[in-house]
Write an enzyme that holds these catalytic residues in place. Sequence first.
Site, PDB file in Angstrom:
ATOM      1  N   ASP A 136       0.821  -1.218   0.000  1.00 22.24           N
ATOM      2  CA  ASP A 136       0.000   0.000   0.000  1.00 22.24           C
ATOM      3  C   ASP A 136       0.856   1.270   0.000  1.00 22.24           C
ATOM      4  OD1 ASP A 136      -2.138  -1.823   0.334  1.00 22.24           O
ATOM      5  OD2 ASP A 136      -1.994  -1.695   2.509  1.00 22.24           O
ATOM      6  N   GLU A 179     -11.129   0.491  -3.907  1.00 18.08           N
ATOM      7  CA  GLU A 179     -10.449   0.960  -2.688  1.00 18.08           C
ATOM      8  C   GLU A 179      -9.217   1.759  -3.078  1.00 18.08           C
ATOM      9  OE1 GLU A 179      -9.768  -2.827  -0.836  1.00 18.08           O
ATOM     10  OE2 GLU A 179      -8.116  -3.314  -2.135  1.00 18.08           O
TER      11      GLU A 179
HETATM   12  C1  6LW Z   1      -5.776  -1.979   1.937  1.00 20.87           C
HETATM   13  C2  6LW Z   1      -6.395  -2.021   0.620  1.00 20.87           C
HETATM   14  C3  6LW Z   1      -5.591  -3.069   0.018  1.00 20.87           C
HETATM   15  O1  6LW Z   1      -6.431  -1.246   2.882  1.00 20.87           O
HETATM   16  O2  6LW Z   1      -5.342  -3.994   0.967  1.00 20.87           O
HETATM   17  O3  6LW Z   1      -4.339  -3.801  -1.742  1.00 20.87           O
HETATM   18  C4  6LW Z   1      -5.750  -3.451   2.190  1.00 20.87           C
HETATM   19  N1  6LW Z   1      -5.113  -2.988  -1.154  1.00 20.87           N
HETATM   20  O4  6LW Z   1      -6.380  -0.858  -0.105  1.00 20.87           O
HETATM   21  C5  6LW Z   1      -4.807  -3.809   3.278  1.00 20.87           C
HETATM   22  O5  6LW Z   1      -3.503  -3.546   2.852  1.00 20.87           O
END
Ligand code: 6LW
Length: 498
Positions: free
Chosen positions: A18, A174
Amino acid sequence: MGDTVPNPNPILPGFHPDPSICRVGDDYYLVCSSFEYFPGVPIFHSRDLVHWRQLGNVLDRPSQLRLTRAWSSGGVYAPTLRHHEGRFHLITTNASSEGGNLLVTATDPAGPWSEPVPLPGVPGIDPDLAWDEDGTCWCTVAGVSQLRLDPRTGQTFGEPVRLWSAGPGAKAPEAPHLYRIGEYWYLMIAEGGTERGHAVSIARGPSPSGPFEPYPANPILTHRGVEHPVQNTGHGDLVQGPDGSWWMVFLGVRPGGGTPGWHVLGRETFLAPVEWVDGWPVVGEVVSDLSGVPWPLEEAEPEPERDDFDDSTLRPQWISLRDRPEDLVTTQDRPGWLTLRARGASLDADDVVFAGRRQQHLSCRAAVLVDAAEGEGGLAVRLDEHHHYAIEVAEGAVRVVARIGPLRTVVATRPAPAGPLELTVRITEDRPRDARGGPDVVAFGFTGPDGAATELAALDGRYLSTEVAGGFTGRVIGMYATAGTVRFDWFSYIPGGF
Ligand code: 6LW
């Protein structure tokens, strides 16, 4: 990919997921998630985007971060790092019952960082910060939704408003990041989940709150279904290189072995070039050697192979589980040694007294010199409390233990010679011999005071992989104590195979 070339990609190998990046003048700063480990949110500095040095950890005091009730792969998720009006701002989520979203600021990214501003009005995970021309601060979160925020007080204004969220049926929209670039506001997100389907997509609009029009050829980055040593690519952040060209930092994994492929180092941070085509950013090839970047590279600063624990505080690479009380983990008790005092009886406990560093290379060797005359403990390769291998001195023996899911076994045992012992783990990337071959071999041994070396066990590494254990982290190699007081004279970590 990456381990043996001069300027390797991943730029941050090992469990560094991240990534969020921020440029201030000629300096770059990058942060990653840290989950159940304390201190939290490692922060790195670079001047060439390729070589990074850890400055510290953003959340390094108990008053900033409480993780004692965080489950493994809970705790600190995806931070965003931004610089605004002379201050660094870091917003992140402590995904535990003592947590929630929080914001800290600093004038010096090496710290100290402020006490956290709690953000009870900010829902969900993966918060982003962006300021528009009139100074309004927009906070955008996974989902994807957005609200206005006063970053000084944490006060939010209005209800979260749903924004654009990627392709039809795509799961897990996300990791939003919002940028003003040229005449547009760009909303970049991850989609497809953080596994093999992971991707980055983008939309643009006339204002920070949209309306957003998606790029017709989304996703702009994915390795789903592609023959490439780096998989699960997603969760990116954009930045301009020293020459003004555009680049993306993002996470990816390097699966090894046969089918389905096991990745053991967690999600790592990579760098790839970005080209603008008709006002849209398109991500270029993910190469293993970054020697060809279009600007001069700095001399890489080699990491010391050995920590002799001669300093009064631990280097920032050392991480512990959930907290690190100074009376239990200290270099001040016996000068030149790291002293660990046990509080639980097992490496299977989620609060075992532990100090480790990330495994950052597919092949590597780590060793410690341990004095367990007053206690029990050793050297572990850990994915979580249910998935680890270790070599330890306990009950008068040197033994190798393996914990895989609900099963725990002593794999090998020998009487412990008197005096300090060198305990060793050698991890060797394995080439799959057939479709079922594992990713690596994890071998344990010890050297007694007489200098005689004994190999005790060689174990298939797949059981310490994310594909087996689940979760968001990666392997951490470290020292622990499960009874009494255990002291370590040094710890060495040497990349490469043997
Ligand atoms: C994070 C999300 C993700 O919050 O995994 O790969 C989660 N992306 O954006 C935890 O790292």
